[in-house]
Design an enzyme around this catalytic site. Sequence first.
Site, short mmCIF file in Angstrom:
data_model
loop_
_atom_site.label_atom_id
_atom_site.label_comp_id
_atom_site.label_asym_id
_atom_site.label_seq_id
_atom_site.Cartn_x
_atom_site.Cartn_y
_atom_site.Cartn_z
N CYS A 2 0.82 -1.20 0.00
CA CYS A 2 0.00 0.00 0.00
C CYS A 2 0.86 1.26 0.00
CB CYS A 2 -0.86 0.02 1.25
SG CYS A 2 -1.79 -1.47 1.51
N ARG A 27 5.00 0.31 -6.42
CA ARG A 27 4.90 -0.58 -5.27
C ARG A 27 3.87 -1.70 -5.49
NH1 ARG A 27 6.59 1.59 -0.33
NH2 ARG A 27 4.91 0.51 0.72
N TRP A 75 -2.80 -2.62 -1.54
CA TRP A 75 -2.39 -3.99 -1.90
C TRP A 75 -3.10 -4.85 -0.87
CZ3 TRP A 75 0.64 -7.03 -5.10
CH2 TRP A 75 1.15 -8.21 -4.57
N ASN A 99 -1.58 1.82 6.02
CA ASN A 99 -0.72 0.72 5.56
C ASN A 99 -0.37 -0.11 6.77
OD1 ASN A 99 -0.66 2.07 3.16
ND2 ASN A 99 1.51 2.62 3.25
N GLY A 100 -0.28 -1.42 6.58
CA GLY A 100 0.12 -2.28 7.71
C GLY A 100 -0.96 -3.30 8.00
N GLU A 484 18.86 -23.01 -4.64
CA GLU A 484 18.35 -21.65 -4.76
C GLU A 484 19.50 -20.68 -5.05
OE1 GLU A 484 15.84 -20.01 -5.26
OE2 GLU A 484 16.03 -18.02 -4.35
N LYS A 488 19.66 -18.35 -8.31
CA LYS A 488 19.81 -16.89 -8.23
C LYS A 488 20.98 -16.43 -9.09
CE LYS A 488 16.86 -15.87 -7.04
NZ LYS A 488 15.67 -16.42 -6.49
N GLU A 491 20.25 -16.83 -12.93
CA GLU A 491 19.22 -15.98 -13.55
C GLU A 491 19.63 -14.52 -13.62
OE1 GLU A 491 15.25 -16.09 -11.86
OE2 GLU A 491 16.02 -16.07 -9.83
N HIS A 507 29.68 -38.76 -6.60
CA HIS A 507 29.04 -39.60 -7.62
C HIS A 507 29.08 -38.94 -9.00
CE1 HIS A 507 27.72 -42.42 -4.58
NE2 HIS A 507 27.34 -41.38 -3.85
N LYS A 606 8.26 -12.06 -14.66
CA LYS A 606 7.99 -12.14 -13.23
C LYS A 606 6.95 -13.20 -12.93
CE LYS A 606 8.41 -11.12 -8.97
NZ LYS A 606 9.58 -11.74 -8.32
O1 M6R Z 1 5.04 -16.86 -8.66
P1 M6R Z 1 5.66 -18.20 -8.40
O2 M6R Z 1 6.27 -18.30 -7.04
O3 M6R Z 1 4.74 -19.34 -8.67
O4 M6R Z 1 6.86 -18.29 -9.45
C1 M6R Z 1 7.61 -19.45 -9.58
C2 M6R Z 1 8.87 -19.20 -10.39
O5 M6R Z 1 8.54 -18.75 -11.67
C3 M6R Z 1 9.78 -18.17 -9.71
O6 M6R Z 1 10.11 -18.56 -8.41
C4 M6R Z 1 11.09 -18.02 -10.53
O7 M6R Z 1 11.85 -19.19 -10.47
C5 M6R Z 1 11.90 -16.82 -10.03
N1 M6R Z 1 12.40 -16.08 -11.15
C6 M6R Z 1 13.05 -17.21 -9.19
O8 M6R Z 1 13.82 -16.13 -8.78
#
Ligand code: M6R
Length: 611
Positions: A2, A27, A75, A99-100, A484, A488, A491, A507, A606
């Site tokens: 928000c 935001r 939001w 907000n909050g 993860e 990160k 990507e 292995h 996204k």
């Molecule tokens: O919105 P979601 O959490 O379902 O999205 C899943 C993946 O597309 C998302 O986590 C993607 O791997 C990100 N780019 C990772 O940073």
Amino acid sequence: MCGIVGYVGTNHCAQLLLSGLRRLEYRGYDSAGIAIADEEGEVRVCRAEGKLQQLEQAYREDPFDGTIGLGHTRWATHGRPSELNAHPHRAGRVIVAHNGIIENYLELKKELTARGCKFSSETDTEVVAHLIDEMWSDSDQSLHDATRLALDKIEGSYALAVISTENPDELVVARYASPMVVAHGDNCAYAASDVPAVLDHTRKFVFLHDGDTAVLSQEGIAVYGDDGQPVEREVKRIHWDPVSAEKQGYKHFMLKEIHEQPARITDTLRGRVSVDRGEVNLAELNLDADKVADLDKIVFLACGTSYFAAQIAKYMIEEVARISVETDLASEFRYRNPLVSDRTLAIAISQSGETADTLAAIREAGELGATTLSIVNVIESTIARETDGVLYTHAGPEIGVASTKAFTTQLAAVGMLAIKLGRLNGTLDVEAARELISALRQVPAELETMLQDTSQYEEIARQYSRANSFLYLGRGNQYPIAMEGALKLKEISYIHAEGYAAGEMKHGPIALIDRNLPVVVLSPQNSVYEKTASNLEEVKARGGRIIAIGTEGDDRLDAFSDVVISLPEVPEFVQPLVSVLAVQLLAYHIADFKGTDVDQPRNLAKSVTVE
Ligand code: M6R
């Protein structure tokens, strides 16, 4: 998340409020509104679901103006996105934007309803408007007095902006655990949740502290501390341009979101955990002891980073609640012939709540008879709407394509779920639950400390960003963090990286080890520490370059590693929530050093709403 903008002065303010809301659009929001009082104190409110265009259209059809007003982008957290739930909310003489999260709103709403208050929205915020109106019982009181009295009854977080029909030349604001700034103008004053909202009009800002309230008028701004006494707060000149102001001075949204994590984890835990009682309250999931006792298994369905949260959920739930947990990539689950029964609990994890594969997989699980739940960030998203129960993370909108705060809030959510299931299943006694809840509550402060000095990551980035490939190793609940970390890095920096279970190294991947392959080893002190440390020594023996991520003061890691990143000592249950910060910062600084497009990496979206 928000956004709030407020104005009091000598000029008509409708356009200023609308343009302030535009400045807060980055935001994310799902509805918006403005309220303006004219000189006689008549207040008009205009609100609309959806984008600002809708609000502007509604306003154009029936315009009004005045010299004091509030604007808000919402939001949704409590109550779906709709015109009725949009702010500002009005109760009697009082108009509020907030907000909050008001933690005790249900209790307060019940009391207010019993005293005759009528509610027109599903929000927690409307409770605040009613409370202030109710507290304003005496003509000697000011709007500020009534607001402070109401705040005494509220538990939770708030940035509040309040105007009234009685006193149309005063704007009252309050802040607790949600940002609020006030700013000086010529014969006017501004209030905003974020600097960019009013940066076109003023550069003279006062950043309120938690517990502060302030009264704004044409004459200026009076600030009061948490004891209600007047306080002096420094006026700061802000030189940011509007774009860096949106990022609150951070170079990228991703970095801003990394730094937001302590606050967003706190928001996710807020009102749901009690250390004293050893209790987790997740009433929204409708789980009871009979249901849990009858489960044959839990299946988590997710993609990408959310899938790694699911894998950590497996470690947490199996350890604490002793229920069998499977994790499935949603894209795999939907095209095999999965074994699911009406005794299965299927849980989708998704930041966006719109990921096509996750949606299809959870639908499939439901059709096969499973009870479906979701852990989702975006309120009223499709997955949230289609599942039998939903546990919202309160990460706020995540703008950087690389998921950071959405992930750590998912981990906070699955941690709470594990404790809840353990209590319902009788595998966790109150004392043990207390310890785990305290561990979750400890995380934000530990992350704050880690975030105070990140210069080490810049140095590592300088040394390692020319590598063509990285290997990440971890065991136990650090294995998903290894994956993860690798995700990160690839990507956002476009460097190839692989996350592997440390025990699997011999292995196959051990053949890759040489001076050119940096190996990131996640090795905090925990039940599998000795095993991971041996793997680290195996890498060293083959001439590998090691970046070890381990517990502060671990001399063994110092002896065998080229670089050591220290983590605070926390219980094993919550170690993923702190170690992930190290891999996020590592990836971010390498990408930043390389100069890639950190917030919008090539080829990525996204929200992946197609297969
Ligand atoms: O919105 P979601 O959490 O379902 O999205 C899943 C993946 O597309 C998302 O986590 C993607 O791997 C990100 N780019 C990772 O940073």
